[in-house]
Design an enzyme around this catalytic site. Structure first.
Site, PDB file in Angstrom:
ATOM      1  N   CYS A   1      13.357   9.537   8.530  1.00 39.41           N
ATOM      2  CA  CYS A   1      13.197   9.387  10.043  1.00 39.41           C
ATOM      3  C   CYS A   1      14.624   8.865  10.657  1.00 39.41           C
ATOM      4  O   CYS A   1      14.392   9.200  11.834  1.00 39.41           O
ATOM      5  CB  CYS A   1      12.504   7.836   9.971  1.00 39.41           C
ATOM      6  SG  CYS A   1      13.253   6.766   8.848  1.00 39.41           S
TER       7      CYS A   1
ATOM      8  N   GLU B   1       8.993   0.187  11.129  1.00 43.12           N
ATOM      9  CA  GLU B   1      10.264   1.187  11.180  1.00 43.12           C
ATOM     10  C   GLU B   1       9.635   2.341  11.278  1.00 43.12           C
ATOM     11  O   GLU B   1       8.569   2.815  10.457  1.00 43.12           O
ATOM     12  CB  GLU B   1      10.914   1.306   9.804  1.00 43.12           C
ATOM     13  CG  GLU B   1      11.453  -0.113   9.430  1.00 43.12           C
ATOM     14  CD  GLU B   1      13.031  -0.295   9.922  1.00 43.12           C
ATOM     15  OE1 GLU B   1      13.332   0.702  10.676  1.00 43.12           O
ATOM     16  OE2 GLU B   1      13.411  -1.357   9.879  1.00 43.12           O
TER      17      GLU B   1
ATOM     18  N   GLU C   1       9.369  14.405  16.975  1.00 43.50           N
ATOM     19  CA  GLU C   1       9.819  14.070  15.833  1.00 43.50           C
ATOM     20  C   GLU C   1       9.010  15.310  14.865  1.00 43.50           C
ATOM     21  O   GLU C   1       7.981  15.456  14.853  1.00 43.50           O
ATOM     22  CB  GLU C   1       9.633  12.962  15.059  1.00 43.50           C
ATOM     23  CG  GLU C   1       9.986  12.697  13.760  1.00 43.50           C
ATOM     24  CD  GLU C   1       9.920  11.195  13.175  1.00 43.50           C
ATOM     25  OE1 GLU C   1       8.725  10.815  13.311  1.00 43.50           O
ATOM     26  OE2 GLU C   1      10.862  10.616  12.714  1.00 43.50           O
TER      27      GLU C   1
ATOM     28  N   LYS D   1       0.791  -1.203  -0.042  1.00 41.73           N
ATOM     29  CA  LYS D   1      -0.162  -0.172   0.129  1.00 41.73           C
ATOM     30  C   LYS D   1       0.803   1.152   0.062  1.00 41.73           C
ATOM     31  O   LYS D   1       1.801   1.431   0.922  1.00 41.73           O
ATOM     32  CB  LYS D   1      -1.000   0.141   1.119  1.00 41.73           C
ATOM     33  CG  LYS D   1      -2.025   1.025   1.014  1.00 41.73           C
ATOM     34  CD  LYS D   1      -2.681   1.808   2.257  1.00 41.73           C
ATOM     35  CE  LYS D   1      -1.784   2.649   3.218  1.00 41.73           C
ATOM     36  NZ  LYS D   1      -1.968   4.040   2.295  1.00 41.73           N
TER      37      LYS D   1
HETATM   38  P1  NAD Z   1       1.597   7.875   9.003  1.00 34.55           P
HETATM   39  O1  NAD Z   1       2.237   7.002   9.809  1.00 34.55           O
HETATM   40  O2  NAD Z   1       0.139   8.015   9.140  1.00 34.55           O
HETATM   41  O3  NAD Z   1       1.472   7.320   7.314  1.00 34.55           O
HETATM   42  C1  NAD Z   1       2.313   6.254   6.824  1.00 34.55           C
HETATM   43  C2  NAD Z   1       1.797   5.161   6.148  1.00 34.55           C
HETATM   44  O4  NAD Z   1       0.891   4.539   7.002  1.00 34.55           O
HETATM   45  C3  NAD Z   1       0.909   5.526   5.030  1.00 34.55           C
HETATM   46  O5  NAD Z   1       0.872   4.742   3.922  1.00 34.55           O
HETATM   47  C4  NAD Z   1      -0.570   5.755   5.669  1.00 34.55           C
HETATM   48  O6  NAD Z   1      -1.571   5.781   4.574  1.00 34.55           O
HETATM   49  C5  NAD Z   1      -0.462   4.636   6.416  1.00 34.55           C
HETATM   50  N1  NAD Z   1      -1.335   4.459   7.662  1.00 34.55           N
HETATM   51  C6  NAD Z   1      -2.015   5.642   8.119  1.00 34.55           C
HETATM   52  N2  NAD Z   1      -2.920   5.254   9.134  1.00 34.55           N
HETATM   53  C7  NAD Z   1      -2.935   4.167   8.883  1.00 34.55           C
HETATM   54  C8  NAD Z   1      -3.910   2.914   9.809  1.00 34.55           C
HETATM   55  N3  NAD Z   1      -4.831   3.457  10.599  1.00 34.55           N
HETATM   56  N4  NAD Z   1      -3.679   1.829   9.526  1.00 34.55           N
HETATM   57  C9  NAD Z   1      -2.794   1.359   8.593  1.00 34.55           C
HETATM   58  N5  NAD Z   1      -2.087   2.100   7.912  1.00 34.55           N
HETATM   59  C10 NAD Z   1      -2.220   3.563   8.190  1.00 34.55           C
HETATM   60  O7  NAD Z   1       2.363   9.353   8.478  1.00 34.55           O
HETATM   61  P2  NAD Z   1       1.711  10.610   8.203  1.00 34.55           P
HETATM   62  O8  NAD Z   1       0.529  11.001   8.641  1.00 34.55           O
HETATM   63  O9  NAD Z   1       1.737  10.625   6.692  1.00 34.55           O
HETATM   64  O10 NAD Z   1       3.033  11.734   8.787  1.00 34.55           O
HETATM   65  C11 NAD Z   1       2.844  12.170   9.927  1.00 34.55           C
HETATM   66  C12 NAD Z   1       4.016  12.228  10.754  1.00 34.55           C
HETATM   67  O11 NAD Z   1       4.699  10.867  10.693  1.00 34.55           O
HETATM   68  C13 NAD Z   1       5.211  12.934   9.922  1.00 34.55           C
HETATM   69  O12 NAD Z   1       5.129  14.162  10.425  1.00 34.55           O
HETATM   70  C14 NAD Z   1       6.562  12.378  10.703  1.00 34.55           C
HETATM   71  O13 NAD Z   1       6.680  12.707  11.984  1.00 34.55           O
HETATM   72  C15 NAD Z   1       5.975  10.806  10.659  1.00 34.55           C
HETATM   73  N6  NAD Z   1       6.483   9.934   9.621  1.00 34.55           N
HETATM   74  C16 NAD Z   1       7.449   9.328   9.802  1.00 34.55           C
HETATM   75  C17 NAD Z   1       8.231   8.665   8.910  1.00 34.55           C
HETATM   76  C18 NAD Z   1       9.336   7.499   9.103  1.00 34.55           C
HETATM   77  O14 NAD Z   1       9.846   7.039   8.059  1.00 34.55           O
HETATM   78  N7  NAD Z   1       9.690   7.330  10.258  1.00 34.55           N
HETATM   79  C19 NAD Z   1       7.305   8.456   7.610  1.00 34.55           C
HETATM   80  C20 NAD Z   1       6.321   9.227   7.388  1.00 34.55           C
HETATM   81  C21 NAD Z   1       5.968   9.938   8.389  1.00 34.55           C
END
Ligand code: NAD
Ligand code: MN
Length: 496
Positions: free
Chosen positions: A298, A264, A396, A189
């Site tokens: 990250c 991760e 973060e 996804k």
């Molecule tokens: P997120 O963790 O919500 O999104 C990452 C992935 O998870 C996306 O594909 C999203 O669609 C999916 N996701 C979201 N909710 C989900 C659920 N309930 N069940 C299953 N999958 C789900 O991140 P975000 O909201 O896009 O970003 C918010 C914050 O997260 C950023 O500001 C940052 O601090 C952090 N972030 C960290 C990383 C990393 O690599 N460590 C990557 C993206 C974001």
């Protein structure tokens, strides 16, 4: 709506962008016809609309994966699988220019200075795991006169993989490479913000000759498609990269059907700069460690602690380096290094952290605002004289914002570096081998850099302590998380 559109990129290049859900090697519409608008964060304009999966679509993708796993894919030799990954690497390399432009338009990465590097890393990663695919074997664990036992590394089966938007191609490759090398099938996804480059790679997956259903790629919202994947009873494993909050939610959902899980998640990684370091190199790496990819990394080294004797000089030099290296602007200008944040939401999130930093009394050395005009740009921002309890030091930010603080002793520096709920990465700059090794050993972080920051390779394992996640990706260890160890005991002479 059809499942592909002709897209004209800002550099004038026209190409055919797949916009469907990639299931069974075909692009299909979502069952309910729902779509997501894909935005160029530099122009705030819509590029195209892409189909979004719901639970019904996820089920179709899982069924396709399961079917090929239990039939055709079982008969693929490790050599066949290796060859497919090498072929995919070659095709990504062939289309690197186009892919870098797609990635730039969709994610806001400067094309030449950033996105192109991501494409090259993707090629490198596929080749690295292609090399492992035909070395998948096992061990002999008992070789007695009366009995013989051996272990084979078997794929989990259907792997649900969920990736973030900060490295769309890179994260897709980290997931696809090892899972396929270990013999699994995939439902991947994408992050709803940045689906275009990987949907293009889906075309290359067909061209490479992967059998239908082995790699399925769907776009969709996390709360809809992501959660459907995590709760699907026929998914064997989930591999997730993203925020810690979502990671925790994913873990809860996986608990119901006891899925194997790799997470991760986030980080707030420290960089310790000692007075005996190579000063100029420390400044350059410190800048790169936080500002590359607009801080959306990250393992970004977002907390820098500098020994007091060189503190003032370091803060000044970091500011100069950041001014010199940060060319903000059009991501299709080959000299630009600093693009927009990925979305309006992320821009607002980062700006609100900056405001918080100001309120809490950190000193703004550089930046501190949005860039005016179109696009979700944020100025590279340096806070100095930060204190340990400030929000910007603890949470973060995921943007081009760095916190610089001062320390006196090695002991104090280590304690403050480790004072975090995260534990993804850490760096140390020192000219002393003994000190570097001491500090490296003391860090509670899955990745440690001595005299560098964010120097990564597919050969080097990547994972973290604490709230940074569970499990290790990349390297030989990264292959390991994609197999179940099956022990087979053969009775040679034991009679009952
Ligand atoms: P997120 O963790 O919500 O999104 C990452 C992935 O998870 C996306 O594909 C999203 O669609 C999916 N996701 C979201 N909710 C989900 C659920 N309930 N069940 C299953 N999958 C789900 O991140 P975000 O909201 O896009 O970003 C918010 C914050 O997260 C950023 O500001 C940052 O601090 C952090 N972030 C960290 C990383 C990393 O690599 N460590 C990557 C993206 C974001
Ligand atoms: Mn986008």
């Amino acid at each position: 709506m059809t499942t592909s559109s002709t897209v004209k990129l800002p550099n004038g290049v026209e190409y055919i962008q797949p916009t469907g859900l990639f299931i069974n090697n075909e692009f299909v519409q979502s069952t309910k016809g729902e779509t997501i608008k894909v935005i160029n964060p530099a122009t705030e304009e819509e590029i195209v609309q892409v189909y979004a999966a719901d639970a019904t679509d996820v089920d179709l993708a899982v069924k396709a994966a399961r079917k090929v796993f239990t039939t055709v894919w079982k008969n693929y030799s490790v050599d066949d699988i290796s060859r497919l990954l090498y072929k995919l690497a070659d095709l990504v390399e062939r289309d690197a220019e186009l892919l870098s432009a797609i990635e730039a338009a969709d994610s806001g990465k400067p094309r030449a200075q950033n996105a192109l590097g991501d494409v090259q890393s993707t090629v490198h990663l596929f080749r690295y795991f292609a090399g492992w695919a035909d070395k998948r074997s096992g061990t002999v664990c008992e070789n007695d006169p009366e009995k013989f036992a051996y272990v084979v590394h078997e794929p989990h089966g259907v792997c649900g993989q969920i990736i973030p938007w900060n490295y769309p191609l890179g994260m897709a490759s980290w997931k696809i490479g090892p899972a396929i090398a270990a013999g699994n099938v995939i439902v991947l996804k994408l992050a709803e913000n940045t689906p275009l480059s990987v949907l293009y790679v889906a075309k290359l997956i067909v061209e490479a000759g992967f059998p239908p259903g082995v790699i399925n790629i769907i776009n969709g919202y996390g709360s809809v498609a992501g959660s459907a994947l995590c709760t699907h009873p026929d998914v064997d494993k989930i591999a997730f990269t993203g925020s810690t909050v979502t990671g925790s939610l994913v873990m809860k959902m996986c608990a119901e059907t006891l899925k194997n899980l790799t997470l991760e998640c986030g980080g707030k990684s420290p960089l310790l700069v000692f007075e005996d370091c190579d000063f100029q190199e420390a400044v350059k790496w410190a800048h790169n460690g936080i500002m590359s990819n607009m801080g959306q990394n990250c393992s970004a080294t977002s907390r820098i602690y500098v020994q007091e004797s060189i503190y003032d000089k370091f803060v000044e030099a970091l500011k100069e380096q950041t001014i010199k290296e940060s060319k903000v602007g059009d991501v299709f200008d080959d000299t630009v290094t600093h693009g927009p944040q990925v979305s309006a939401v992320q821009q607002q999130r980062v700006l609100s952290y900056i405001e918080k930093g100001k309120e809490e009394g950190a000193r703004v050395v550089l930046g501190g605002h949005a860039v005016s005009g179109k696009g979700f740009y944020v100025e590279p921002t340096i806070f100095a004289d930060v204190e340990d309890n400030m929000t910007i030091v603890r949470e973060e930010i995921f943007g081009p914002v760095v916190c610089v603080g001062k320390f006196k002793t090695e002991e104090e520096a280590i304690a403050r570096a480790n004072d975090t709920t995260y534990g993804l990465a850490a760096g140390v700059f020192s000219g002393s081998i003994a000190r570097s090794l001491r500090v490296a050993r003391a860090f509670r972080a899955g990745t440690v850099w001595v005299n560098s920051a964010n120097l990564e390779s597919p050969k080097v394992p990547f994972g973290g302590f604490g709230m940074s996640g569970i499990g290790t990706e990349l390297g030989e260890y990264g292959l390991d998380i994609y197999s179940v160890k099956k022990a087979i005991t053969v009775n040679i002479g034991i009679k009952l």
